[in-house]
Each structure stands twice: as C-alpha cells, then as structure tokens.
Enzyme design. Sequence first.
Site, PDB file in Angstrom:
ATOM      1  CB  CYS A  89    -144.926 -17.544  33.478  1.00  0.00           C
ATOM      2  SG  CYS A  89    -143.820 -16.621  32.400  1.00  0.00           S
ATOM      3  N   GLY A  90    -143.269 -17.277  36.790  1.00  0.00           N
ATOM      4  CA  GLY A  90    -142.163 -17.852  37.540  1.00  0.00           C
ATOM      5  C   GLY A  90    -140.829 -17.691  36.833  1.00  0.00           C
TER       6      GLY A  90
END
Length: 290
Positions: A89-90
């Site tokens: 998720c980055g």
Amino acid sequence: MANLKEVKERINSVSSTQQITKAMKMVAAAKLRRAQEKIVQMRPYSQKLTSILNNISSGAEGVADIVYAQERSVSNLLVIPITSDKGLCGAFNSNVIKATNAVFLENPDKKITVMPVGKKAMDFFKKQNFPLVSDYAGLFEKIAFQPIKEAAEFVMESFVGGEFDQVILVYNQFKNVATQVVVKEQFLPISKLDADGEENKAQQDYIVEPSRDYIIEELVPNSLKIQFYKAILDSNASEHGARMTAMSKATDNAGDLLKDLKLVYNRTRQAAITNEILEIVAGANALEGK
C-alpha cells in the site's frame, strides 16, 4: 542482447504480475467503497458530539474536575501508531512509523510506551526498545465497535489511573482515494477550547437536562470512544485508498515495461531472422564458388 527465450519469460512474468496488481486494485476499490461509506457516515456524528462536548465543558465551572481533561506534568507518554495488517500500500505504513519516530524525538526526556494497532506497527516496534502494549494489535482483523471500545477503555482507565500522563494517536486521515494525511492527534488529556471564540459564543445556549455535570460524565467517555473508533475507520479507509493507488501505479508500470519488452523481443527476433538469412546466403555463395 538477450535471447528470445529469456525475453519471452520476462514478458510472461510481467504479464502475470500485471494481472495480479489489476486484481488487487479491483479488490481494494471494492473494500474502499465500503470503508469510505463508514467514515463518511461517522464523521458528522463524531464532529457534532465533540463540538457539543467542548462547548458544554468549556462553559462548565467545574471543567477542571473532568478526569479526562486533567493536565499534569508529562512523565509517561503513550503513543498509539495505527497501521495496516498488510503491505503493498505504498508509503502508508512507513509514513506512520516515521511520524511516530518524530514523536519520540520530540519527547526525549519522557518514558514512552507504544501501543501498536495493526500488524505492521507491531512487527516494527517489537524490535525496538520501547515497552509495548500488544493486546490490541489485531483490531483490524475484524473491525467492530466492541473491541475498539475495549481498547479505548483501556487507554482511558490507564490515563485516569496515572499510568500515562498523555496519549497521542498517530494515523492516516482519509481525504480522498489519492490523499491520506498523517495526523498526530492528542487523545488524552482532552484539549480545552478557547471559550471566547465566536463559534462557542454562538453555541452556548444549550438546555442541559438533567444536569451539566451528569451530561459531561456520560458524554466525555462516549466521545472519546467514538474519537478512537473514528481514527480506526480513517486509517482503514486510507489503507484501501493507498493500496488502490499503489496497485494502479504498479499496473501502469507493468504495462510500460511490457511495451519495452515486446519491442526488445521483436528486435531480437528480427535480428535472429536476419542472421539466419545471412547464414543461408553465405552458404549458398560458398556452394556456388566450388
């Protein structure tokens, strides 16, 4: 230059990865829609409840008697970083961890305890030298009000009992699909409002039944539990938004890489065909020269 087999294997590998990231993007989008609905519905209630509480407490003569608003010298600090259980998720989780480390640097002379929420926070901070409260790391396994309420009650009771003098939440606040803002929010003690503000002046005309003290006694704990619940919902929606954005970028990057690999494959194949033709022509010329 790589041979055709190697390039073909890389194309197949990137194509498989692209299919996975595209599927994860769709799953994150579906989860985001549900999570976004929850936080959008919760925010007006939470904000209004907090507004009512602040206005009533700021107008109360006994505001200092509210146990959750008592300010004291901060020796013991509880920091609650809220991350996700999963990755991909980055910078979602790393941003929370960086902000939490910043809180540590801002309070070098205090005894700091960490209460991680989310497996990623738990995995990181259990390797550090801080005392841990690990009982509530799994709140994201099934997001429901009851277990979150129990976590909030533990924090509130610990504050009232003097175990902690200040409690800070660190989490991602959901703005939109592409934007999540890391927030460092004081959970306890309750921040006092400026009673001279125009907004407060306009909202002081509450008719309080049965009494102001009773309302404060009932409203303060419920408001704190709702505030904690809202932070969890904010983080949950932010996680899915961050993952959807990350998977979308990964899918686009895989597409760009596929274009480059197919170009290399075509050039390699064309070079191999050209070499074969040259070898045939050379062989034919050799036969003619005999």
